[in-house]
Design a protein around this motif. Sequence first.
Motif, PDB file in Angstrom:
ATOM      1  N   LYS A  42      55.347  15.183  18.124  1.00 22.61           N
ATOM      2  CA  LYS A  42      54.131  15.386  17.344  1.00 22.61           C
ATOM      3  C   LYS A  42      53.261  14.166  17.606  1.00 22.61           C
ATOM      4  O   LYS A  42      53.775  13.063  17.782  1.00 22.61           O
ATOM      5  CB  LYS A  42      54.451  15.510  15.854  1.00 22.61           C
ATOM      6  CG  LYS A  42      55.193  16.788  15.534  1.00 22.61           C
ATOM      7  CD  LYS A  42      55.390  16.968  14.062  1.00 22.61           C
ATOM      8  CE  LYS A  42      56.104  18.290  13.819  1.00 22.61           C
ATOM      9  NZ  LYS A  42      56.323  18.537  12.399  1.00 22.61           N
TER      10      LYS A  42
ATOM     11  N   SER B 133      49.406  12.014  16.800  1.00 21.36           N
ATOM     12  CA  SER B 133      48.254  11.835  15.914  1.00 21.36           C
ATOM     13  C   SER B 133      47.331  10.795  16.530  1.00 21.36           C
ATOM     14  O   SER B 133      47.766   9.931  17.288  1.00 21.36           O
ATOM     15  CB  SER B 133      48.696  11.404  14.515  1.00 21.36           C
ATOM     16  OG  SER B 133      49.370  10.159  14.581  1.00 21.36           O
TER      17      SER B 133
ATOM     18  N   THR C 225      44.889  17.182  19.626  1.00 18.53           N
ATOM     19  CA  THR C 225      43.912  17.832  18.750  1.00 18.53           C
ATOM     20  C   THR C 225      44.295  19.293  18.513  1.00 18.53           C
ATOM     21  O   THR C 225      44.330  19.762  17.365  1.00 18.53           O
ATOM     22  CB  THR C 225      42.501  17.738  19.362  1.00 18.53           C
ATOM     23  OG1 THR C 225      42.172  16.360  19.553  1.00 18.53           O
ATOM     24  CG2 THR C 225      41.469  18.394  18.474  1.00 18.53           C
TER      25      THR C 225
ATOM     26  N   SER D  26      47.254  20.661  18.956  1.00 16.99           N
ATOM     27  CA  SER D  26      48.547  20.659  18.268  1.00 16.99           C
ATOM     28  C   SER D  26      48.363  20.521  16.763  1.00 16.99           C
ATOM     29  O   SER D  26      48.988  21.246  15.979  1.00 16.99           O
ATOM     30  CB  SER D  26      49.403  19.513  18.802  1.00 16.99           C
ATOM     31  OG  SER D  26      50.554  19.313  18.021  1.00 16.99           O
ATOM     32  N   ASN D  27      47.504  19.616  16.366  1.00 20.02           N
ATOM     33  CA  ASN D  27      47.265  19.406  14.935  1.00 20.02           C
ATOM     34  C   ASN D  27      46.490  20.572  14.312  1.00 20.02           C
ATOM     35  O   ASN D  27      46.769  20.960  13.181  1.00 20.02           O
ATOM     36  CB  ASN D  27      46.542  18.083  14.701  1.00 20.02           C
ATOM     37  CG  ASN D  27      47.447  16.899  15.004  1.00 20.02           C
ATOM     38  OD1 ASN D  27      48.666  16.976  14.833  1.00 20.02           O
ATOM     39  ND2 ASN D  27      46.869  15.814  15.470  1.00 20.02           N
TER      40      ASN D  27
ATOM     41  N   ARG E 284      49.025  23.368  14.202  1.00 21.11           N
ATOM     42  CA  ARG E 284      50.271  22.932  13.543  1.00 21.11           C
ATOM     43  C   ARG E 284      51.502  23.304  14.344  1.00 21.11           C
ATOM     44  O   ARG E 284      52.479  23.860  13.824  1.00 21.11           O
ATOM     45  CB  ARG E 284      50.334  23.480  12.133  1.00 21.11           C
ATOM     46  CG  ARG E 284      49.204  22.947  11.289  1.00 21.11           C
ATOM     47  CD  ARG E 284      49.240  23.432   9.906  1.00 21.11           C
ATOM     48  NE  ARG E 284      48.034  22.938   9.242  1.00 21.11           N
ATOM     49  CZ  ARG E 284      47.812  23.030   7.970  1.00 21.11           C
ATOM     50  NH1 ARG E 284      48.679  23.603   7.193  1.00 21.11           N
ATOM     51  NH2 ARG E 284      46.693  22.559   7.467  1.00 21.11           N
TER      52      ARG E 284
END
Length: 149
Positions: free
Chosen positions: A112, A114, A33, A35-36, A39
């Motif tokens: 990365k 998600s 969360t 990280s997103n 970015r």
Amino acid sequence: MTRKLLILLFFLVTFLAKSQSLEWKTDMVDAITLSNEERKPLLILFTAANAPENLQNEVFKTLDFEKWSRRNVILVKLDLSDTGISSEVREQNIKLKNAFGVAGLPEVCYAKGSIGNGKTAFSLLGRLPYSSNGVKAFITDSNLILNPE
């Protein structure tokens, strides 16, 4: 004179304590969360209680790494020997380790992540096993993984 020395000592201790304050996430959902939101890719450290501490001492406990990591990555530490986590989380961490092809500990993976429809997906950017070349080489190698231009 004593007062000046005490003030200086106070600032030095405060500075040193602050310089060693990396924030390692241990919950993968929270890390993804963040990280997103920011970015930034994940730097996932796979380790265990019996793993050598060279990587910690030579890289992660340096001011250069602290500065670099704050700008470039979200730090995640997955201790595969942690008895304080549930067996389900431990199993997920081991599956992730195996999926990333991590053979020895400690090892760093850049990824990365998600989360969608209750499922977590990862895209491995690269792996970086321990090397005794020091923090500058670690940062250079990390930048090559994160910016493969």
